[in-house]
Enzyme design. Structure first.
Site, mmCIF file in Angstrom:
data_model
loop_
_atom_site.group_PDB
_atom_site.id
_atom_site.type_symbol
_atom_site.label_atom_id
_atom_site.label_comp_id
_atom_site.label_asym_id
_atom_site.label_seq_id
_atom_site.Cartn_x
_atom_site.Cartn_y
_atom_site.Cartn_z
ATOM 1 C CG ASN A 160 -36.079 66.929 20.910
ATOM 2 O OD1 ASN A 160 -35.135 66.756 20.141
ATOM 3 N ND2 ASN A 160 -37.239 67.383 20.508
ATOM 4 C CD GLU A 259 -38.063 67.681 12.581
ATOM 5 O OE1 GLU A 259 -38.729 68.579 13.145
ATOM 6 O OE2 GLU A 259 -37.585 66.699 13.156
ATOM 7 C CB CYS A 293 -40.400 69.475 16.705
ATOM 8 S SG CYS A 293 -39.826 67.895 16.090
ATOM 9 C CD GLU A 469 -34.510 64.045 9.111
ATOM 10 O OE1 GLU A 469 -35.168 64.214 10.139
ATOM 11 O OE2 GLU A 469 -33.271 64.126 9.081
#
Ligand code: ADP
Length: 490
Positions: A160, A259, A293, A469
């Site tokens: 994505n 993640e 997400c 991150e």
């Protein structure tokens, strides 16, 4: 089927090989990459397996002993070269990205800016890996903490955000002195390969960056997780695969940054600026067709403003232009594949059966293929799948709530905890809600995280994973702390 061309200024960015130990390797066994908007074949890519993955890991291990000893200032310079080349080629990579992933070209350019911000940020951070000196505990002793790179890392990335997920992992890793084996998603390998090509041009020594593409991620995943030489895996993707990687990594006790999926609540309180909230929701929900997400998955609106808000939102949703990402007027592209369409359809069907109302959309788009109508559902309840499972598509389900306490309980009634959003103008409420919501990221009066670039720590809690991150914390995941204890110093 003929391979359809992508019109690029820099044709050398389109590579159908993998980089292992400084060599571009092909394979007799290949797999096809298609454009999700047109169905066109755009490339045939090496379908590699355990053998090549193991060779890439060996190369990354060898390179680690050299790269980790390169002075930070030199690593920073190579990262800056990479930054410069990616900036120069960003429009071309955006075209590759749109062609294999589907998002509108303007969004792909937005993703490139986001991706670039991590290279720039961590090129700087490479120079700021400080340690500590502790106060002397006893006479004749001195204590220090030294930061050192973790070692060989694997980056397993999703389709994505195929550019940003590479730079968000590799840039801090390279800055710290780590080396990488990258496994991009099978739907979007070309963007990743283009970034690797530019990293090679930027001067990263051979073996520091390796990439393996495959149609059998399980085989690559099994090698990465079982190979003792891999010291850390950074993964972005589904919670299901995150669990598999964690389980498989247990015997070799690897460090993990995961993640994973989300189920983001988006809350609109009656004291909010409704127009800002509508705008925020449009940006958050329909960016990448909801395939993110951090996409708002459940929208809670306070009862007094519920009808007004839904009406205002539907007006904006109807303005979206669904179409091929390469067409200038498109504001929402296709979904990635048929599986994605089926999930959205399943969530709509389930909700309607249980009493939800379709305000707009609700079915595959008349363009056919992977296109789906942007959809708004009202009268949604917590019993419906769309209120508890990640839809990962262009579906906005609206749920009515009465009190702050009630909506916090709703927001937290999930195993996930990645992103959340709320809109309010009451400063006391803003603090209360921001602190009470169980998620790694909270958007207050905003529906977007990505426009903050590398500054923001990105990551989740609960079953959305762990590790951060970006930001000044993003490099920590790639560093070990070594304690030094000096005796007899007098
Ligand atoms: P999605 O369902 O959205 O495709 P996944 O979690 O399946 O998300 O995929 C994210 C990344 O994980 C992709 O690069 C994919 O190839 C990879 N992947 C999927 N299954 C495995 C596995 N068993 N081991 C390692 N990587 C995997």
């Amino acid at each position: 089927m003929k391979i359809s061309k992508i019109a690029l200024k820099n044709k050398s960015l389109l590579v159908n090989k993998c980089l292992i130990n400084g060599k571009w390797v092909g394979s007799k066994k290949t797999f096809k990459v298609h454009n999700p908007s047109t169905g066109d074949l755009i490339a045939e890519i090496p379908d590699l397996g355990k053998k090549e993955t193991s060779a890439a890991i060996d190369a990354a291990e060898k390179a680690f002993y050299l790269w980790s000893k390169v002075p930070a200032i030199e690593r920073s310079k190579i990262l800056k070269n990479w930054h410069k080349l990616v900036v120069e080629n960003a429009d071309d990579i955006a075209k590759i990205l749109t062609t294999e992933q589907g998002k509108p070209l303007s969004d792909a350019k937005g993703e490139m800016n986001y991706a670039i911000s991590f290279i720039e940020w961590f090129a700087e951070e490479a120079k700021r890996i400080y340690g500590d000196i502790m106060p002397d505990p006893i006479k004749n002793k001195r204590l220090m903490a030294l930061k050192q790179p973790v070692g060989v890392c694997a980056a397993i990335t999703p389709w994505n955000f195929p550019a940003a997920m590479i730079t968000r992992k590799c840039a801090p890793g390279f800055a710290a002195g780590c080396t990488f084996v990258i496994k991009p998603a099978e739907q979007t390998p070309l963007t990743a390969i283009a970034l690797v090509k530019l990293a090679e041009d930027a001067g990263f020594p051979k073996g520091v960056i390796n990439i393996v593409t495959s149609l059998e991620p399980e085989e690559i995943g099994a090698e990465i997780t079982s190979n003792i030489k891999i010291r850390k895996i950074s993964f972005t993707g589904s919670t299901e695969v995150g669990r598999i990687l964690m389980k498989q990594s247990a015997p070799t006790l690897k460090k993990l940054s995961l993640e994973l999926g989300g189920c983001a609540p988006f809350i609109v309180f009656e004291d909010a600026n409704l127009d800002h909230a509508v705008q925020g929701l449009m940006l958050g929900k329909f960016r990448n067709g909801g395939q993110a997400c951090v996409s708002p998955n459940r929208i809670y609106v306070q009862e007094k403003i519920y009808n007004t808000f839904v009406k205002k939102f539907v007006i904006e949703v109807k303005k979206l232009v669904v179409g091929d990402g390469m067409a200038a007027k498109s504001t929402m592209g296709p979904l990635i594949d048929e599986r994605a369409i089926l999930k959205v359809q399943d969530h709509i069907k389930d909700a309607v059966k249980k009493g939800a109302t379709v305000e707009t959309g609700g079915k595959p788009h008349k363009l056919g293929g992977n296109f789906f109508e942007p959809t708004v559902l009202s009268n949604v309840t917590k019993k419906m799948k769309c209120a508890s499972e990640e839809t990962f598509g262009p579906l906005a389900p609206f749920i009515k709530f009465k009190t702050e306490q009630e909506v916090i309980a709703y927001a937290n009634s999930t195993d996930f905890g990645l992103a959340s959003y709320f809109f309010s103008k009451d400063i006391a409420r803003i603090w209360r809600v921001a602190e009470a919501i169980e998620s790694g990221m909270v958007g207050v009066n905003t529906g977007l995280y990505a426009n903050s670039g590398a500054h923001l720590p990105f990551g989740g809690v609960k079953q959305s994973g762990f590790g951060r991150e970006g930001s000044r914390y993003g490099i920590d995941d790639y560093l070990e702390i070594k304690a030094l204890s000096f005796g007899n110093i007098e």
